[in-house]
Design a protein around this motif. Structure first.
Motif, PDB file in Angstrom:
ATOM      1  N   ILE A 209       0.841  -1.205   0.000  1.00 17.00           N
ATOM      2  CA  ILE A 209       0.000   0.000   0.000  1.00 17.00           C
ATOM      3  C   ILE A 209       0.876   1.255   0.000  1.00 17.00           C
ATOM      4  O   ILE A 209       1.792   1.382   0.817  1.00 17.00           O
TER       5      ILE A 209
ATOM      6  N   LYS B 173      -0.631  -1.129  -4.261  1.00 16.95           N
ATOM      7  CA  LYS B 173      -1.750  -0.300  -4.699  1.00 16.95           C
ATOM      8  C   LYS B 173      -1.535   1.132  -4.218  1.00 16.95           C
ATOM      9  O   LYS B 173      -1.206   1.371  -3.058  1.00 16.95           O
TER      10      LYS B 173
ATOM     11  N   VAL C 171      -3.069   4.509  -3.188  1.00 11.28           N
ATOM     12  CA  VAL C 171      -4.351   4.963  -2.654  1.00 11.28           C
ATOM     13  C   VAL C 171      -4.281   6.464  -2.382  1.00 11.28           C
ATOM     14  O   VAL C 171      -3.442   6.916  -1.600  1.00 11.28           O
TER      15      VAL C 171
ATOM     16  N   LEU D 101     -11.434   3.327   2.725  1.00 15.04           N
ATOM     17  CA  LEU D 101     -10.549   3.262   1.563  1.00 15.04           C
ATOM     18  C   LEU D 101      -9.326   2.389   1.855  1.00 15.04           C
ATOM     19  O   LEU D 101      -8.927   1.557   1.034  1.00 15.04           O
TER      20      LEU D 101
ATOM     21  N   SER E  60     -10.436  -1.302   1.993  1.00  8.69           N
ATOM     22  CA  SER E  60     -10.718  -1.929   0.693  1.00  8.69           C
ATOM     23  C   SER E  60      -9.423  -2.144  -0.083  1.00  8.69           C
ATOM     24  O   SER E  60      -9.294  -3.138  -0.812  1.00  8.69           O
ATOM     25  N   ALA E  61      -8.430  -1.248   0.093  1.00  4.70           N
ATOM     26  CA  ALA E  61      -7.133  -1.453  -0.571  1.00  4.70           C
ATOM     27  C   ALA E  61      -6.406  -2.664   0.006  1.00  4.70           C
ATOM     28  O   ALA E  61      -5.812  -3.460  -0.725  1.00  4.70           O
TER      29      ALA E  61
ATOM     30  N   GLU F   4      -8.062  -5.721  -1.356  1.00  7.42           N
ATOM     31  CA  GLU F   4      -7.787  -5.888  -2.792  1.00  7.42           C
ATOM     32  C   GLU F   4      -6.395  -6.476  -3.044  1.00  7.42           C
ATOM     33  O   GLU F   4      -6.202  -7.279  -3.941  1.00  7.42           O
ATOM     34  N   THR F   5      -5.418  -6.007  -2.244  1.00  7.44           N
ATOM     35  CA  THR F   5      -4.037  -6.444  -2.480  1.00  7.44           C
ATOM     36  C   THR F   5      -3.682  -7.685  -1.692  1.00  7.44           C
ATOM     37  O   THR F   5      -2.617  -8.265  -1.885  1.00  7.44           O
TER      38      THR F   5
END
Ligand SMILES: [Zn+2]
Length: 309
Positions: free
Chosen positions: A249, A271, A273, A298, A301-302, A305-306
Motif C-alpha cells: 500500500i 496499490k 491509494v 478506503l 478496501s485497498a 484488494e491487495t
C-alpha cells in the motif's frame, strides 16, 4: 397580529431590560476545512465559520488571495493549525488584515495544536539537509480523532471566553460531538484491528498520527525528505525496501503528482491509494467524522484488494 408576534420578544426584552438577541454571532476564520468543521461542531448557530485552505489543497502552500485579507479583517477569532504548517502564507495575511483581535498572542488567535498530541518533535539541531522538517513537530496532527476531540475542547474554551453567555451552549455541543466521536472511534478501531502492524509507504509525512492511532507501520516515504520531490535513486531504494518487506500500500495526498507513486506501484505490485488528508478533500467528506469514515473504508478496501497483511 403577525407584527406583534415577531416584535413580542423584542418588546419583552425591552420591558425586562435585556436585549432581545442576547447571543451575538462570532465570526470565525479557520486556516483549514478541518478546523472549520470542528468549529462548526462546537459553535453551532452561534458562529459563522469560513476557512482559507480547501481540503484538497496542499496546506503548506496556499495562494494568499486579497479576499482572505478582507475576511480576516472581519474575524473575531482565527483558528490555525500552527506548528509552522501555515508559515509560508498566514503571517502576511494576518498582518495585512490590520485586525488587532486576531494577531498572534491576542485572544482572537487560537493555535489549535496547543491542546493536541504532537508527534515527531525533533531533538537536537535541525539543518537544511534534513529537508523541510517542522521544528515544532509534525503539523498533520488532526488525523487522529483523539486530537479532533482535543482541538474541539480548545475551540470550546476560546468561544466561551469570547461569549461567556454561551459557555454552556458550547459545552453541550462539545459533549455531543465527543459522544458521537467516541461511538465512531469504536467502529473505526474495530474495522482496523485485524490489520495492526501492516507496513505501508506514504508520499509525505502527513499520516503519523493516523497510522499511530490505527496501528499502521510507515516504513518509507516517496519523498526522500519532507518537502523534497522524489528522486530516481531514492525511489529505487524505496522499491527494493518495499519488495523486501512486502509492502502493498502506498498512501498519497491528493495534491501530489501520481507519476512516481504509479511507477512504484507497477514495479512492486503495491496499490496506490489517494487518501483524504482533510475535510473537503472529496465532496462527500462534509464533516470531521466523515473524514475518518472515508479514509478507514478506503484503506481497508485497498488492503483487501491487495491481500496485504
Ligand atoms: Zn507536512
Amino acid at each position: 397580529m403577525r407584527v406583534l408576534r415577531s416584535f413580542g420578544p423584542l418588546l419583552l426584552g425591552f420591558l425586562f431590560g435585556a436585549p432581545a438577541v442576547a447571543h451575538a454571532t462570532i465570526n470565525v476564520m479557520a486556516t483549514t476545512e478541518d478546523l472549520a468543521a470542528i468549529t462548526r461542531e462546537v459553535g453551532g448557530d452561534r458562529v459563522k465559520v469560513d476557512f482559507i485552505a480547501r481540503g484538497y489543497q496542499d496546506p503548506h502552500f496556499v495562494e494568499a488571495k486579497p479576499s482572505f485579507i478582507l475576511k480576516l479583517a472581519k474575524a473575531d477569532l482565527l483558528v490555525a493549525v500552527g506548528r509552522e504548517l501555515e508559515l509560508g502564507w498566514l503571517p502576511p495575511l494576518i498582518q495585512q488584515s490590520r485586525n488587532a483581535k486576531i494577531q498572534v498572542g491576542a485572544d482572537g488567535y487560537l493555535d489549535a495544536s496547543l491542546t493536541a498530541k504532537i508527534l515527531e518533535i525533533p531533538t537536537g539541531q535541525i539543518t537544511r539537509a534534513m529537508g523541510d522538517v517542522h521544528p515544532l513537530g509534525n503539523p498533520h496532527y488532526w488525523l487522529d480523532p483523539e486530537n479532533g476531540r482535543r482541538i474541539a475542547a480548545g475551540i470550546r474554551d476560546r468561544l466561551a471566553k469570547r461569549s461567556p453567555a454561551d459557555a454552556s451552549y458550547f459545552a453541550d455541543r462539545y459533549a455531543d460531538f465527543d459522544k458521537r466521536l467516541a461511538l465512531a472511534e469504536k467502529r473505526w478501531d474495530a474495522q482496523m484491528a485485524p490489520y495492526k502492524g501492516l507496513r505501508i509507504v506514504t508520499y509525505h509525512r502527513s499520516w503519523p498520527n493516523f497510522c499511530e492511532r490505527f496501528g499502521l507501520d510507515v516504513v518509507g516515504y516517496v519523498e526522500p525528505k519532507p518537502g523534497i520531490p522524489p528522486s530516481p535513486s531514492h525511489t529505487l531504494e524505496l522499491m527494493q525496501e518495499m519488495k523486501r518487506l512486502g509492502v502493498k500500500i502506498v498512501l498519497v495526498e491528493p495534491y501530489f503528482d501520481l507519476k512516481t507513486p504509479n511507477s512504484i506501484g507497477r514495479e512492486t505490485g503495491a496499490k496506490v491509494v489517494v487518501l483524504a488528508p482533510s475535510v473537503g478533500a472529496e465532496k462527500e467528506i462534509t464533516d470531521y467524522l466523515r473524514l475518518f469514515d472515508y479514509d478507514v473504508n478506503l484503506v481497508i478496501s485497498a488492503i483487501k484488494e491487495t491481500g496485504a497483511r
